[in-house]
Design a protein around this motif. Structure first.
Motif, PDB file in Angstrom:
ATOM      1  N   TYR A  24     -21.348 -49.217  82.761  1.00 33.06           N
ATOM      2  CA  TYR A  24     -21.210 -50.527  83.452  1.00 33.06           C
ATOM      3  C   TYR A  24     -19.683 -50.594  84.065  1.00 33.06           C
ATOM      4  CZ  TYR A  24     -18.506 -51.355  79.089  1.00 33.06           C
ATOM      5  OH  TYR A  24     -17.586 -51.171  78.171  1.00 33.06           O
ATOM      6  N   HIS A  28     -18.011 -56.166  85.402  1.00 29.55           N
ATOM      7  CA  HIS A  28     -19.193 -56.710  85.414  1.00 29.55           C
ATOM      8  C   HIS A  28     -19.700 -56.033  83.815  1.00 29.55           C
ATOM      9  CE1 HIS A  28     -19.445 -58.789  89.058  1.00 29.55           C
ATOM     10  NE2 HIS A  28     -19.092 -57.746  89.781  1.00 29.55           N
ATOM     11  N   PRO A  29     -19.266 -56.404  82.882  1.00 29.44           N
ATOM     12  CA  PRO A  29     -19.820 -55.666  81.682  1.00 29.44           C
ATOM     13  C   PRO A  29     -21.138 -56.032  81.238  1.00 29.44           C
ATOM     14  CG  PRO A  29     -18.070 -57.221  80.914  1.00 29.44           C
ATOM     15  CD  PRO A  29     -18.023 -57.214  82.669  1.00 29.44           C
ATOM     16  N   GLY A  30     -21.667 -57.129  81.637  1.00 30.59           N
ATOM     17  CA  GLY A  30     -23.007 -57.476  81.501  1.00 30.59           C
ATOM     18  C   GLY A  30     -24.082 -56.767  82.300  1.00 30.59           C
ATOM     19  N   LEU A  31     -23.754 -56.176  83.095  1.00 30.18           N
ATOM     20  CA  LEU A  31     -24.861 -55.453  84.154  1.00 30.18           C
ATOM     21  C   LEU A  31     -24.656 -53.960  83.873  1.00 30.18           C
ATOM     22  CD1 LEU A  31     -26.571 -55.641  86.501  1.00 30.18           C
ATOM     23  CD2 LEU A  31     -24.512 -55.397  88.110  1.00 30.18           C
ATOM     24  N   HIS A  65     -21.837 -46.246  78.825  1.00 32.44           N
ATOM     25  CA  HIS A  65     -22.435 -46.776  77.566  1.00 32.44           C
ATOM     26  C   HIS A  65     -23.221 -45.964  76.683  1.00 32.44           C
ATOM     27  CE1 HIS A  65     -25.780 -49.059  75.843  1.00 32.44           C
ATOM     28  NE2 HIS A  65     -24.894 -50.150  75.545  1.00 32.44           N
TER      29      HIS A  65
END
Length: 90
Positions: A24, A28-31, A65
């Motif tokens: 990621y 944009h850590p949620g993508l 990740h």
């Protein structure tokens, strides 16, 4: 030639390694995104992959990740099986 180099590496015990890197971007850590990479490497230590991941960690903004690895030796002893019977060729 690249083909000659690849063949020599296979004879030296290298196999085809496929790495699926989930990463990621910090902004944009949620993508979660995927990067798939193939190279000849030596299992189980994977020195080529480790060098690549070291480069990623120091020179690329994306945060890793997770990494999934598949590895296959392309040159290996031939498989054979005994067959009972007679084969006639005319």
């Amino acid at each position: 030639m690249s083909g000659d180099r690849d063949f020599i590496r296979q004879v030296q015990g290298y196999g085809l390694m496929t790495a699926e890197i989930s990463y990621y971007m910090p902004d944009h850590p949620g993508l979660l995104q995927l990067f798939v990479w193939q190279e000849y490497d030596l299992a189980p230590r994977f020195p080529v992959l480790h060098r690549f991941l070291d480069h990623w960690r120091t020179d690329i903004e994306a945060a890793i990740h997770s990494v999934r690895i598949a590895h296959q030796h392309l040159i290996r002893p031939a498989e054979w099986r005994a067959v009972d019977g007679v084969i006639t060729i005319n």
